[in-house]
Design a protein around this motif. Structure first.
Motif, PDB file in Angstrom:
ATOM      1  N   ASN A 281       0.795  -1.488  -0.283  1.00 28.11           N
ATOM      2  CA  ASN A 281       0.245  -0.064  -0.233  1.00 28.11           C
ATOM      3  C   ASN A 281       0.594   0.946  -0.084  1.00 28.11           C
ATOM      4  OD1 ASN A 281       0.967   0.023   2.511  1.00 28.11           O
ATOM      5  ND2 ASN A 281      -0.746   0.366   3.579  1.00 28.11           N
ATOM      6  N   ASP A 282       2.394   0.858  -0.575  1.00 24.43           N
ATOM      7  CA  ASP A 282       2.996   1.906  -0.403  1.00 24.43           C
ATOM      8  C   ASP A 282       3.702   2.504   1.030  1.00 24.43           C
ATOM      9  OD1 ASP A 282       3.318   2.225  -3.183  1.00 24.43           O
ATOM     10  OD2 ASP A 282       1.704   3.328  -3.299  1.00 24.43           O
ATOM     11  N   GLU A 283       3.204   1.978   1.920  1.00 20.99           N
ATOM     12  CA  GLU A 283       3.200   2.766   3.501  1.00 20.99           C
ATOM     13  C   GLU A 283       3.881   1.325   4.162  1.00 20.99           C
ATOM     14  OE1 GLU A 283      -0.589   5.457   3.899  1.00 20.99           O
ATOM     15  OE2 GLU A 283       0.049   3.832   5.577  1.00 20.99           O
ATOM     16  N   VAL A 284       5.235   1.475   5.136  1.00 23.86           N
ATOM     17  CA  VAL A 284       5.440   0.765   6.322  1.00 23.86           C
ATOM     18  C   VAL A 284       5.076   0.510   7.437  1.00 23.86           C
ATOM     19  CG1 VAL A 284       8.039  -0.400   7.076  1.00 23.86           C
ATOM     20  CG2 VAL A 284       7.774   0.025   4.931  1.00 23.86           C
ATOM     21  N   ASP A 285       4.651   0.470   7.913  1.00 23.21           N
ATOM     22  CA  ASP A 285       2.722   0.406   8.955  1.00 23.21           C
ATOM     23  C   ASP A 285       3.406  -0.814   9.557  1.00 23.21           C
ATOM     24  OD1 ASP A 285       0.517  -0.768   7.908  1.00 23.21           O
ATOM     25  OD2 ASP A 285       0.148   1.521   7.345  1.00 23.21           O
ATOM     26  N   ILE A 286       2.495  -0.923  10.960  1.00 28.01           N
ATOM     27  CA  ILE A 286       2.137  -2.383  11.822  1.00 28.01           C
ATOM     28  C   ILE A 286       1.501  -2.873  11.149  1.00 28.01           C
ATOM     29  CG2 ILE A 286      -0.187  -1.040  12.391  1.00 28.01           C
ATOM     30  CD1 ILE A 286       3.528  -2.797  14.529  1.00 28.01           C
ATOM     31  N   SER A 287       1.004  -2.787   9.899  1.00 31.37           N
ATOM     32  CA  SER A 287      -0.400  -3.746   9.898  1.00 31.37           C
ATOM     33  C   SER A 287       0.867  -4.698   8.879  1.00 31.37           C
ATOM     34  CB  SER A 287      -0.850  -3.306   8.404  1.00 31.37           C
ATOM     35  OG  SER A 287      -0.461  -2.676   6.988  1.00 31.37           O
ATOM     36  N   ASP A 288       2.003  -3.912   7.833  1.00 31.04           N
ATOM     37  CA  ASP A 288       2.957  -4.933   7.936  1.00 31.04           C
ATOM     38  C   ASP A 288       3.761  -5.295   8.446  1.00 31.04           C
ATOM     39  OD1 ASP A 288       2.924  -3.955   4.699  1.00 31.04           O
ATOM     40  OD2 ASP A 288       3.682  -2.009   6.160  1.00 31.04           O
TER      41      ASP A 288
END
Length: 93
Positions: free
Chosen positions: A37-44
């Protein structure tokens, strides 16, 4: 693998082989972005952890697997999830 960094994202320029018969696509992928999703966050980190624990109820794309393989060992593991958490905390680039 060549790694370049800008102020917001970490990227791998992918030109290495991740298995004996598969070469990463030429170009850049976002290191740690398992959800693509073009973001690195906790969901990854959560997705990587679920895949690593063999949770069959989750799906990850081939590009997501490439992005999630932070340590380059071809296996999604807790180490990859921990690396994502370090990226989020800005402790790892």
């Amino acid at each position: 693998t060549t790694e370049t960094t800008d102020s917001e994202y970490d990227y791998w320029i992918c030109t290495t082989t991740i298995s004996s018969d598969k070469t990463l696509p030429e170009g850049m992928t976002m290191r740690g972005d398992a959800t693509c999703n073009d973001e690195v966050d906790i969901s990854d980190a959560i997705l990587i952890s679920r895949v690593a624990s063999e949770d069959t109820s989750v799906d990850i794309t081939e590009q997501g697997r490439i992005n999630a393989n932070c340590d380059g060992d071809d296996i999604l593991s807790a180490n990859d999830a921990a690396t994502v958490l370090r990226i989020i905390a800005k402790l790892d680039s």
